[in-house]
Design a protein around this motif. Structure first.
Motif, PDB file in Angstrom:
ATOM      1  N   ILE A  23       0.841  -1.200   0.000  1.00 15.45           N
ATOM      2  CA  ILE A  23       0.000   0.000   0.000  1.00 15.45           C
ATOM      3  C   ILE A  23       0.874   1.247   0.000  1.00 15.45           C
ATOM      4  O   ILE A  23       0.593   2.215  -0.722  1.00 15.45           O
ATOM      5  CB  ILE A  23      -0.966  -0.012   1.198  1.00 15.45           C
ATOM      6  N   ASP A  24       1.936   1.246   0.778  1.00 12.52           N
ATOM      7  CA  ASP A  24       2.835   2.394   0.840  1.00 12.52           C
ATOM      8  C   ASP A  24       3.493   2.658  -0.516  1.00 12.52           C
ATOM      9  O   ASP A  24       3.540   3.803  -0.983  1.00 12.52           O
ATOM     10  CB  ASP A  24       3.899   2.168   1.912  1.00 12.52           C
ATOM     11  N   ILE A  25       3.969   1.621  -1.169  1.00 11.81           N
ATOM     12  CA  ILE A  25       4.589   1.774  -2.492  1.00 11.81           C
ATOM     13  C   ILE A  25       3.558   2.255  -3.509  1.00 11.81           C
ATOM     14  O   ILE A  25       3.843   3.132  -4.332  1.00 11.81           O
ATOM     15  CB  ILE A  25       5.242   0.444  -2.936  1.00 11.81           C
ATOM     16  N   PHE A  26       2.350   1.709  -3.451  1.00  7.69           N
ATOM     17  CA  PHE A  26       1.299   2.117  -4.378  1.00  7.69           C
ATOM     18  C   PHE A  26       0.963   3.595  -4.195  1.00  7.69           C
ATOM     19  O   PHE A  26       0.828   4.331  -5.180  1.00  7.69           O
ATOM     20  CB  PHE A  26       0.054   1.249  -4.165  1.00  7.69           C
ATOM     21  N   LYS A  27       0.832   4.049  -2.965  1.00 10.49           N
ATOM     22  CA  LYS A  27       0.523   5.460  -2.711  1.00 10.49           C
ATOM     23  C   LYS A  27       1.629   6.379  -3.220  1.00 10.49           C
ATOM     24  O   LYS A  27       1.361   7.391  -3.859  1.00 10.49           O
ATOM     25  CB  LYS A  27       0.323   5.691  -1.214  1.00 10.49           C
ATOM     26  N   ARG A  28       2.877   6.041  -2.921  1.00 17.02           N
ATOM     27  CA  ARG A  28       3.985   6.897  -3.354  1.00 17.02           C
ATOM     28  C   ARG A  28       4.112   6.920  -4.870  1.00 17.02           C
ATOM     29  O   ARG A  28       4.346   7.972  -5.469  1.00 17.02           O
ATOM     30  CB  ARG A  28       5.290   6.441  -2.707  1.00 17.02           C
ATOM     31  N   SER A  29       3.958   5.770  -5.527  1.00 14.59           N
ATOM     32  CA  SER A  29       4.083   5.749  -6.984  1.00 14.59           C
ATOM     33  C   SER A  29       2.909   6.447  -7.644  1.00 14.59           C
ATOM     34  O   SER A  29       3.075   7.134  -8.657  1.00 14.59           O
ATOM     35  CB  SER A  29       4.203   4.315  -7.494  1.00 14.59           C
ATOM     36  N   ILE A  33       3.306   9.494 -10.354  1.00 14.84           N
ATOM     37  CA  ILE A  33       2.738   9.379 -11.693  1.00 14.84           C
ATOM     38  C   ILE A  33       1.681  10.449 -11.920  1.00 14.84           C
ATOM     39  O   ILE A  33       1.629  11.086 -12.978  1.00 14.84           O
ATOM     40  CB  ILE A  33       2.163   7.969 -11.920  1.00 14.84           C
ATOM     41  N   PHE A  34       0.844  10.686 -10.922  1.00 19.19           N
ATOM     42  CA  PHE A  34      -0.192  11.713 -11.057  1.00 19.19           C
ATOM     43  C   PHE A  34       0.427  13.091 -11.219  1.00 19.19           C
ATOM     44  O   PHE A  34      -0.006  13.881 -12.060  1.00 19.19           O
ATOM     45  CB  PHE A  34      -1.126  11.685  -9.847  1.00 19.19           C
ATOM     46  N   LEU A  35       1.460  13.377 -10.443  1.00 23.57           N
ATOM     47  CA  LEU A  35       2.105  14.687 -10.525  1.00 23.57           C
ATOM     48  C   LEU A  35       2.744  14.907 -11.895  1.00 23.57           C
ATOM     49  O   LEU A  35       2.556  15.963 -12.515  1.00 23.57           O
ATOM     50  CB  LEU A  35       3.153  14.829  -9.423  1.00 23.57           C
ATOM     51  N   ILE A  36       3.473  13.922 -12.395  1.00 21.87           N
ATOM     52  CA  ILE A  36       4.112  14.047 -13.716  1.00 21.87           C
ATOM     53  C   ILE A  36       3.058  14.176 -14.810  1.00 21.87           C
ATOM     54  O   ILE A  36       3.186  15.014 -15.713  1.00 21.87           O
ATOM     55  CB  ILE A  36       5.041  12.843 -13.988  1.00 21.87           C
ATOM     56  N   SER A  37       2.001  13.369 -14.735  1.00 27.94           N
ATOM     57  CA  SER A  37       0.944  13.445 -15.749  1.00 27.94           C
ATOM     58  C   SER A  37       0.240  14.788 -15.712  1.00 27.94           C
ATOM     59  O   SER A  37      -0.097  15.346 -16.761  1.00 27.94           O
ATOM     60  CB  SER A  37      -0.070  12.324 -15.534  1.00 27.94           C
ATOM     61  N   LEU A  38       0.024  15.334 -14.530  1.00 31.42           N
ATOM     62  CA  LEU A  38      -0.614  16.639 -14.408  1.00 31.42           C
ATOM     63  C   LEU A  38       0.270  17.740 -14.991  1.00 31.42           C
ATOM     64  O   LEU A  38      -0.213  18.616 -15.717  1.00 31.42           O
ATOM     65  CB  LEU A  38      -0.939  16.945 -12.949  1.00 31.42           C
ATOM     66  N   SER A  83      10.263   9.839 -18.026  1.00 31.35           N
ATOM     67  CA  SER A  83      10.588   8.497 -17.536  1.00 31.35           C
ATOM     68  C   SER A  83      11.638   8.524 -16.441  1.00 31.35           C
ATOM     69  O   SER A  83      11.798   7.558 -15.713  1.00 31.35           O
ATOM     70  CB  SER A  83      11.067   7.609 -18.683  1.00 31.35           C
ATOM     71  N   ALA A  84      12.362   9.639 -16.313  1.00 32.31           N
ATOM     72  CA  ALA A  84      13.328   9.756 -15.213  1.00 32.31           C
ATOM     73  C   ALA A  84      12.606   9.781 -13.876  1.00 32.31           C
ATOM     74  O   ALA A  84      13.171   9.366 -12.863  1.00 32.31           O
ATOM     75  CB  ALA A  84      14.172  11.023 -15.393  1.00 32.31           C
ATOM     76  N   PHE A  85      11.358  10.241 -13.860  1.00 31.81           N
ATOM     77  CA  PHE A  85      10.594  10.301 -12.620  1.00 31.81           C
ATOM     78  C   PHE A  85       9.773   9.039 -12.400  1.00 31.81           C
ATOM     79  O   PHE A  85       9.708   8.524 -11.294  1.00 31.81           O
ATOM     80  CB  PHE A  85       9.681  11.523 -12.622  1.00 31.81           C
ATOM     81  N   ALA A  86       9.133   8.567 -13.441  1.00 29.55           N
ATOM     82  CA  ALA A  86       8.322   7.351 -13.347  1.00 29.55           C
ATOM     83  C   ALA A  86       8.208   6.748 -14.735  1.00 29.55           C
ATOM     84  O   ALA A  86       7.768   7.417 -15.669  1.00 29.55           O
ATOM     85  CB  ALA A  86       6.939   7.667 -12.795  1.00 29.55           C
ATOM     86  N   LYS A  87       8.616   5.505 -14.866  1.00 28.35           N
ATOM     87  CA  LYS A  87       8.612   4.888 -16.197  1.00 28.35           C
ATOM     88  C   LYS A  87       7.201   4.755 -16.762  1.00 28.35           C
ATOM     89  O   LYS A  87       7.020   4.718 -17.962  1.00 28.35           O
ATOM     90  CB  LYS A  87       9.310   3.540 -16.160  1.00 28.35           C
ATOM     91  N   GLU A  88       6.194   4.704 -15.899  1.00 27.81           N
ATOM     92  CA  GLU A  88       4.825   4.597 -16.369  1.00 27.81           C
ATOM     93  C   GLU A  88       4.334   5.903 -16.997  1.00 27.81           C
ATOM     94  O   GLU A  88       3.382   5.909 -17.758  1.00 27.81           O
ATOM     95  CB  GLU A  88       3.894   4.207 -15.224  1.00 27.81           C
ATOM     96  N   ALA A  89       4.970   7.015 -16.664  1.00 29.07           N
ATOM     97  CA  ALA A  89       4.553   8.319 -17.185  1.00 29.07           C
ATOM     98  C   ALA A  89       4.875   8.460 -18.667  1.00 29.07           C
ATOM     99  O   ALA A  89       4.323   9.331 -19.334  1.00 29.07           O
ATOM    100  CB  ALA A  89       5.222   9.437 -16.401  1.00 29.07           C
TER     101      ALA A  89
END
Length: 123
Positions: A23-29, A33-38, A83-89
Motif C-alpha cells: 500500500i505504501d509503495i502504491f501510494k507513493r508511486s 505518476i499523477f504529478l508528472i501526468s498533471l 521516464s526519469a521520474f516514473a517509467k509509467e509516465a
C-alpha cells in the motif's frame, strides 16, 4: 558467536507487513505518476486543442536540435525526461504529444481511431 533462537515465521505477520508495504509503495508511486501526468497535461494544454499551440511544443522545438543529436525528436525526448521520474509516465506523455490535432481526451480514449505518422516515430 551465538545465533539468536530460531522462530517459525507467523503468516499473519508476514502478510500484514507485505500488505502495508505494498500500500505504501502504491501510494507513493501513484502520487509521482499523477504529478508528472498533471504537469505534462498542463504543459500540453492549449485553448485550440492543438499540441502545436502548447508550451511543451515550443520548449520541445527549442531543444530539438540537441535532441536530434541523440536520435530523438522532441516528443520522445520529453517522454524520456518524464521516464526519469516514473517509467509509467512515458505512455501518458507519448499519448499527449502524438495525439495529433485531437484533444488529449480524444487521443486517450479513441486512440485506435486516429492515425499517427510513423515517419515521426522512426526518426
Amino acid at each position: 558467536m551465538e545465533l539468536p533462537p530460531y522462530h517459525k515465521p507467523h503468516w499473519k505477520n508476514i502478510l500484514y507487513t507485505a500488505w502495508i508495504r505494498a500500500i505504501d509503495i502504491f501510494k507513493r508511486s501513484l502520487k509521482t505518476i499523477f504529478l508528472i501526468s498533471l504537469i505534462v497535461y498542463l504543459l500540453t494544454f492549449s485553448l485550440s486543442g492543438n499540441v502545436e499551440d502548447s508550451l511543451l511544443y515550443h520548449i520541445g522545438m527549442f531543444i530539438e536540435p540537441v535532441t536530434r543529436f541523440f536520435g530523438m525528436g522532441w516528443q520522445t525526448f520529453m517522454a524520456f525526461i518524464a521516464s526519469a521520474f516514473a517509467k509509467e509516465a512515458v505512455l501518458g506523455v507519448l499519448n499527449a504529444v502524438f495525439a495529433g490535432d485531437g484533444s488529449l481526451l480524444y487521443g486517450t480514449f479513441q486512440a485506435k481511431s486516429f492515425g499517427v505518422d510513423s515517419s515521426i516515430l522512426l526518426w
